[in-house]
Design a protein around this motif. Sequence first.
Motif, short mmCIF file in Angstrom:
data_model
loop_
_atom_site.label_atom_id
_atom_site.label_comp_id
_atom_site.label_asym_id
_atom_site.label_seq_id
_atom_site.Cartn_x
_atom_site.Cartn_y
_atom_site.Cartn_z
N TYR A 10 0.82 -1.21 0.00
CA TYR A 10 0.00 0.00 0.00
C TYR A 10 0.85 1.27 0.00
CZ TYR A 10 -3.61 3.30 1.53
OH TYR A 10 -4.46 4.35 1.62
N LEU A 14 0.94 4.08 -2.94
CA LEU A 14 0.45 5.42 -2.59
C LEU A 14 1.50 6.48 -2.95
CD1 LEU A 14 -2.21 6.20 -1.20
CD2 LEU A 14 -0.94 6.39 0.92
N ALA A 18 1.21 9.52 -5.64
CA ALA A 18 1.51 10.90 -5.24
C ALA A 18 2.52 11.53 -6.18
CB ALA A 18 2.01 10.92 -3.80
N ARG A 39 2.79 14.49 0.69
CA ARG A 39 1.43 14.09 0.35
C ARG A 39 1.16 12.64 0.75
NH1 ARG A 39 -2.20 16.03 -4.51
NH2 ARG A 39 -1.31 17.92 -3.67
N THR A 40 2.15 11.78 0.58
CA THR A 40 2.00 10.38 0.99
C THR A 40 1.79 10.31 2.50
OG1 THR A 40 3.41 9.66 -0.83
CG2 THR A 40 3.10 8.12 0.97
N ARG A 42 0.45 12.63 4.40
CA ARG A 42 -0.92 13.09 4.67
C ARG A 42 -1.93 12.01 4.34
NH1 ARG A 42 0.11 18.38 2.19
NH2 ARG A 42 -0.74 17.43 0.32
N TRP A 43 -1.75 11.32 3.20
CA TRP A 43 -2.68 10.27 2.82
C TRP A 43 -2.63 9.09 3.78
CZ3 TRP A 43 -1.64 10.06 -3.17
CH2 TRP A 43 -2.27 11.15 -3.76
N TRP A 46 -4.67 10.12 6.78
CA TRP A 46 -6.09 10.03 6.45
C TRP A 46 -6.54 8.57 6.38
CZ3 TRP A 46 -9.80 13.29 7.01
CH2 TRP A 46 -9.55 14.64 6.94
N SER A 47 -5.71 7.72 5.81
CA SER A 47 -6.06 6.30 5.72
C SER A 47 -6.20 5.70 7.11
CB SER A 47 -4.98 5.53 4.95
OG SER A 47 -4.90 5.96 3.63
#
Length: 64
Positions: A10, A14, A18, A39-40, A42-43, A46-47
């Motif tokens: 994952y 991801l 990005a 960004r990764t 942040r993602w 969030w995940s």
Amino acid sequence: MNLLLRIAVYVPVLFLIAIVIVGQHHATAADTVRAAVRRTGRWLVWSLLLVLCMLVLELLFIGW
């Protein structure tokens, strides 16, 4: 062990997504990689929050 394998797949996927998204907005590779790492991150946060919310809803509606 299965969860570790899923996470190991994952996170790089991801990161590659990005890079594609961020690469459209930056001119140099260094800027692109720096922004893609941010960004990764942040993602990933969030995940994690979304998975925790799903677990809470599961416990709330289904129970232990």
